[in-house]
Design an enzyme around this catalytic site. Structure first.
Site, PDB file in Angstrom:
ATOM      1  N   LYS A   1      11.367  -2.491   4.514  1.00 18.74           N
ATOM      2  CA  LYS A   1      10.051  -2.421   5.108  1.00 18.74           C
ATOM      3  C   LYS A   1       9.446  -3.826   5.131  1.00 18.74           C
ATOM      4  O   LYS A   1       9.898  -4.644   4.324  1.00 18.74           O
ATOM      5  CB  LYS A   1       9.168  -1.438   4.360  1.00 18.74           C
ATOM      6  CG  LYS A   1       8.579  -1.968   3.044  1.00 18.74           C
ATOM      7  CD  LYS A   1       7.630  -0.980   2.459  1.00 18.74           C
ATOM      8  CE  LYS A   1       6.202  -1.380   2.560  1.00 18.74           C
ATOM      9  NZ  LYS A   1       5.731  -2.274   1.515  1.00 18.74           N
TER      10      LYS A   1
ATOM     11  N   HIS B   1      11.402   2.043  -1.097  1.00 17.22           N
ATOM     12  CA  HIS B   1      11.918   2.053  -2.474  1.00 17.22           C
ATOM     13  C   HIS B   1      11.294   3.152  -3.332  1.00 17.22           C
ATOM     14  O   HIS B   1      11.834   3.510  -4.374  1.00 17.22           O
ATOM     15  CB  HIS B   1      11.808   0.671  -3.132  1.00 17.22           C
ATOM     16  CG  HIS B   1      10.457   0.343  -3.671  1.00 17.22           C
ATOM     17  ND1 HIS B   1       9.420  -0.076  -2.887  1.00 17.22           N
ATOM     18  CD2 HIS B   1       9.970   0.359  -4.935  1.00 17.22           C
ATOM     19  CE1 HIS B   1       8.349  -0.296  -3.649  1.00 17.22           C
ATOM     20  NE2 HIS B   1       8.659  -0.043  -4.897  1.00 17.22           N
TER      21      HIS B   1
ATOM     22  N   LYS C   1      12.835   5.984  -6.702  1.00 21.40           N
ATOM     23  CA  LYS C   1      12.298   6.139  -8.062  1.00 21.40           C
ATOM     24  C   LYS C   1      12.692   7.508  -8.606  1.00 21.40           C
ATOM     25  O   LYS C   1      12.566   8.514  -7.917  1.00 21.40           O
ATOM     26  CB  LYS C   1      10.767   6.020  -8.047  1.00 21.40           C
ATOM     27  CG  LYS C   1      10.275   4.598  -7.798  1.00 21.40           C
ATOM     28  CD  LYS C   1       8.755   4.544  -7.822  1.00 21.40           C
ATOM     29  CE  LYS C   1       8.233   3.196  -7.366  1.00 21.40           C
ATOM     30  NZ  LYS C   1       8.145   2.199  -8.410  1.00 21.40           N
TER      31      LYS C   1
ATOM     32  N   ASP D   1       0.828  -1.407   4.169  1.00 23.05           N
ATOM     33  CA  ASP D   1       1.696  -1.797   3.058  1.00 23.05           C
ATOM     34  C   ASP D   1       2.074  -0.606   2.174  1.00 23.05           C
ATOM     35  O   ASP D   1       3.189  -0.544   1.657  1.00 23.05           O
ATOM     36  CB  ASP D   1       0.972  -2.868   2.222  1.00 23.05           C
ATOM     37  CG  ASP D   1       1.857  -3.426   1.117  1.00 23.05           C
ATOM     38  OD1 ASP D   1       2.995  -3.834   1.425  1.00 23.05           O
ATOM     39  OD2 ASP D   1       1.412  -3.453  -0.046  1.00 23.05           O
TER      40      ASP D   1
ATOM     41  N   HIS E   1       4.924   4.547   1.434  1.00 23.40           N
ATOM     42  CA  HIS E   1       5.077   5.157   0.108  1.00 23.40           C
ATOM     43  C   HIS E   1       4.220   6.423  -0.070  1.00 23.40           C
ATOM     44  O   HIS E   1       4.709   7.451  -0.527  1.00 23.40           O
ATOM     45  CB  HIS E   1       4.719   4.155  -0.993  1.00 23.40           C
ATOM     46  CG  HIS E   1       5.467   2.854  -0.907  1.00 23.40           C
ATOM     47  ND1 HIS E   1       6.757   2.760  -0.453  1.00 23.40           N
ATOM     48  CD2 HIS E   1       5.105   1.585  -1.223  1.00 23.40           C
ATOM     49  CE1 HIS E   1       7.156   1.495  -0.496  1.00 23.40           C
ATOM     50  NE2 HIS E   1       6.169   0.769  -0.954  1.00 23.40           N
TER      51      HIS E   1
HETATM   52  C1  BG6 Z   1       5.643  -2.641  -2.098  1.00 26.02           C
HETATM   53  C2  BG6 Z   1       4.377  -3.245  -1.590  1.00 26.02           C
HETATM   54  O1  BG6 Z   1       6.293  -1.910  -1.090  1.00 26.02           O
HETATM   55  O2  BG6 Z   1       5.349  -1.780  -3.193  1.00 26.02           O
HETATM   56  C3  BG6 Z   1       3.648  -3.983  -2.691  1.00 26.02           C
HETATM   57  O3  BG6 Z   1       4.674  -4.122  -0.525  1.00 26.02           O
HETATM   58  C4  BG6 Z   1       3.444  -3.074  -3.885  1.00 26.02           C
HETATM   59  O4  BG6 Z   1       2.402  -4.477  -2.234  1.00 26.02           O
HETATM   60  C5  BG6 Z   1       4.745  -2.425  -4.287  1.00 26.02           C
HETATM   61  O5  BG6 Z   1       2.937  -3.873  -4.951  1.00 26.02           O
HETATM   62  C6  BG6 Z   1       4.531  -1.399  -5.373  1.00 26.02           C
HETATM   63  O6  BG6 Z   1       5.764  -0.967  -5.868  1.00 26.02           O
HETATM   64  P1  BG6 Z   1       5.935  -0.443  -7.362  1.00 26.02           P
HETATM   65  O7  BG6 Z   1       7.378  -0.058  -7.417  1.00 26.02           O
HETATM   66  O8  BG6 Z   1       5.582  -1.566  -8.268  1.00 26.02           O
HETATM   67  O9  BG6 Z   1       5.014   0.726  -7.490  1.00 26.02           O
END
Ligand code: BG6
Length: 484
Positions: free
Chosen positions: A148, A178, A182, A235, A240
Site C-alpha cells: 500500500k 499488513h 496480524k 492511510d 486497515h
Molecule cells: C501503516 C500506516 O500502514 O500502518 C502507518 O501507513 C501506521 O501510518 C501503521 O502507523 C500502523 O501499523 P501497526 O502495525 O503499528 O498498527
C-alpha cells in the site's frame, strides 16, 4: 507446546527497493526470522534489486546491520545469520531503463517459485511489471507482491490494477494490507466461525453497535511528506479499518479459501451506505511539551490533512440494518491501543427493576498490544444487601492462556511473505475489493475538499477532538476508553 513449522518449497525472491526502509525494517528481518524458525531452508535465493551501485558483499553487510537493528539478532543466532546471509544476492537495476534486467533474469532459476516484491513507489509498479514480462520473468510460477498505498483514489487504483493485469493474472498479484497478517486480526475469523456461541447473536437483533478503534501514540515521524498527501482516511481507514470492519461484519464464507473469504468481504464494502458529512469528524494534533504540532512536523503551515478521523457507518444488509459501526483512528492519541468492541443490547426486560441499573454484555477483542478477548458479563454484587448487579470481565489475555512462547506472535510480514511463497491469497486484497473500498472512501474525502473546512485541533495524548466524543454521545452511546 511449540507450533509446527512446515518448510516452504524452495523459491527465488527478488526485492525491488531492496535497500529501502521497508526492506530493511520489515521484509528482510521477517525472512530472517522465518529462516531461524526453520520455515525457509534449502536452496533459496533472496535477491535485493535497487538503483544503488552495490555488490553482493556490500548488500550482505547492509542486511546484517538491518537485522541487528530490527531483527532481534541474538548471540546464539550468529551461525544462522551467516547461513542466511549466504542466500543473499544483489543486482543494480534501473526500473525504467535497461540496466540490470538481463543479469536479474540470469539469476532466476526455472522450475522454482519466483516472487517479486515491489517495495518501491507505486509509480514504478507498471515499469517493473513490463520489464519482468519483457525479460521472461512473468511466467506461470511467478507472483508479484505490492504494498500500500494501492492508489490514492478509485481512478488511480483502477489504473494500477489495469497496468498490473497486462502482465500478471489476478491469482499472481498479492496486494498487502499488513493488518491481515496480524495474528489477532486472523483470530477475528477464528472467534466468529470457530465457536457456536457468538454467531447466533451476531446481528442487529442483539448487537446495539460496534466500535473499532485503532489508536496510535506516535506522530507522523519522518513520513511527513507521504502522510500529508494521504491523511488518516487514506492511510488507515480505506485499508486497515475497512478490513477489520469486513472481518467483523461479513457473512460466514462457505470455506476458508481466498475467493470465498474475499467475496464475502467485498459484499460488506458494497453494502456500506454513503457517510453523511455530519457523521465524520476530522482532527489534527496540536503541539505537546517538546513535541511539535502536526503542521510543523509535516512542514506545511496550512495543511488541512487529518491525523485523526472518527466516523459512523451503516451497513445496509439484512444482518446489520440498524446497527451502527463507529470507527476511529488517529496519531498522537493517549495510547497505542487497537480493539474492536461488540456492544450487545440490553436484556429485553429487567426482572430486577430500575434500581438494578443498566447492564450490557460487551465482547472486546484486543488487537494490540496485550492481545486477548474480554467478555463483560453481569453478575450479582456479592454480599447480603439485596440484588445489586455489577459488570465484571471474563478476561482472556492470550499470553496467559497460551503461554508466553505461543503468544509471542510473529510479525505480520512473516506470515504474509510465507503465504506468497505458499501461493495462498486469502490474506491479500483482491483488485475489486480495493476498488470498492476507494469507491466508498472517495466521496468522503471529496466532501472535505468541497467544504474547504479544516480538521479540528486536538491535544496530543488525548482521545481526539471533542466532536468525536459527541458523535457517539448524541446517539446516547460512548466510546470505550483508549487504554492498552
Ligand atoms: C501503516 C500506516 O500502514 O500502518 C502507518 O501507513 C501506521 O501510518 C501503521 O502507523 C500502523 O501499523 P501497526 O502495525 O503499528 O498498527
Amino acid at each position: 507446546m511449540a507450533s509446527r513449522v512446515i518448510p516452504v518449497d524452495p523459491f527465488d525472491l527478488v526485492i525491488f527497493g531492496g535497500t529501502g526502509d521497508l526492506a530493511r525494517r520489515k521484509i528482510l528481518p521477517a525472512l530472517f526470522r522465518r529462516f531461524v524458525a526453520g520455515q525457509i531452508e534449502g536452496d533459496v535465493r533472496l535477491i535485493g534489486a535497487a538503483r544503488s551501485e552495490m555488490d553482493r558483499d556490500g548488500y550482505r553487510t547492509m542486511v546484517r546491520a538491518a537485522i541487528a537493528e530490527f531483527g532481534g539478532e541474538e548471540e546464539g543466532r550468529k551461525k544462522d545469520l551467516a547461513a542466511f546471509l549466504e542466500m543473499l544476492d544483489f543486482v543494480t537495476i534501473d526500473a525504467r531503463g535497461t540496466t540490470g534486467w538481463a543479469e536479474l533474469a540470469g539469476k532466476m532459476r526455472p522450475g522454482r517459485i519466483q516472487a517479486f516484491y515491489f517495495s518501491v513507489a507505486p509509480v514504478l509498479f507498471g515499469d517493473l511489471a513490463k520489464r519482468l514480462h519483457k525479460h521472461g520473468m512473468a511466467n506461470q510460477a511467478s507472483r508479484i507482491v505490492v504494498e500500500k498505498p494501492f492508489g490514492r483514489d478509485l481512478e488511480t487504483a483502477r489504473d494500477l490494477n489495469r497496468v498490473l493485469a497486462r502482465h500478471f493474472e489476478e491469482r499472481q498479484i498479492y496486494r498487502i494490507d499488513h493488518y491481515l497478517g496480524k495474528e489477532t486480526v486472523q483470530n477475528l475469523m477464528a472467534i466468529r466461525f470457530g465457536n457456536v456461541l457468538f454467531e447466533p447473536l451476531w446481528n442487529s437483533q442483539y448487537v446495539d453497535h460496534i466500535q473499532i478503534t485503532v489508536a496510535e501514540s506516535v506522530g507522523v515521524g519522518g513520513r511527513g511528506d507521504y502522510y500529508d498527501r494521504s491523511g488518516a482516511m487514506r492511510d488507515m481507514v480505506q485499508n486497515h479499518l475497512m478490513q477489520l470492519l469486513c472481518l467483523i461484519a461479513m457473512e460466514p464464507p462457505a470455506k476458508f479459501d481466498p475467493d470465498a473469504v474475499r467475496d464475502e468481504k467485498l459484499k460488506v464494502i458494497r453494502a456500506l451506505d454513503p457517510v453523511k458529512a455530519t457523521d465524520v469528524v476530522r482532527g489534527q494534533y496540536e503541539a505537546h511539551e517538546d513535541r511539535p504540532d502536526y503542521r510543523t512536523q509535516v512542514d506545511n503551515p496550512d495543511s488541512l490533512t487529518e491525523s485523526f478521523v472518527a466516523l459512523k457507518v451503516h451497513i445496509s444488509n439484512w444482518r446489520w440494518a440498524g446497527t451502527p459501526f463507529y470507527l476511529r483512528t488517529g496519531k498522537r492519541l493517549r495510547e497505542r491501543a487497537s480493539e474492536i468492541a461488540v456492544v450487545f443490547k440490553d436484556a429485553p426486560h429487567s426482572i430486577f427493576g430500575a434500581d438494578a441499573g443498566r447492564h450490557r454484555n460487551i465482547l472486546t477483542i484486543r488487537l494490540q498490544p496485550n492481545e486477548g478477548i474480554e467478555l463483560g458479563v453481569t453478575i450479582k454484587e456479592p454480599g447480603p444487601g439485596g440484588m445489586r448487579l455489577i459488570d465484571v470481565p471474563l478476561d482472556m489475555t492470550f499470553a496467559e492462556a497460551l503461554g508466553p512462547e505461543e503468544a509471542d506472535f510473529p510479525d505480520a510480514y512473516e506470515r504474509l511473505i510465507m503465504d506468497v511463497i505458499r501461493g495462498n491469497q486469502t490474506l491479500f486484497m483482491r483488485g475489486d475489493e480495493v476498488e470498492a473500498a476507494w469507491a466508498w472512501t472517495d466521496p468522503i474525502i471529496a466532501g472535505w475538499a468541497e467544504s474547504g473546512g479544516a480538521p479540528l485541533p486536538y491535544a496530543s495524548g488525548s482521545s481526539g477532538p471533542d466532536d468525536a466524543l459527541m458523535l457517539m454521545h448524541r446517539d446516547g452511546r460512548r466510546w470505550r476508553e483508549i487504554k492498552p
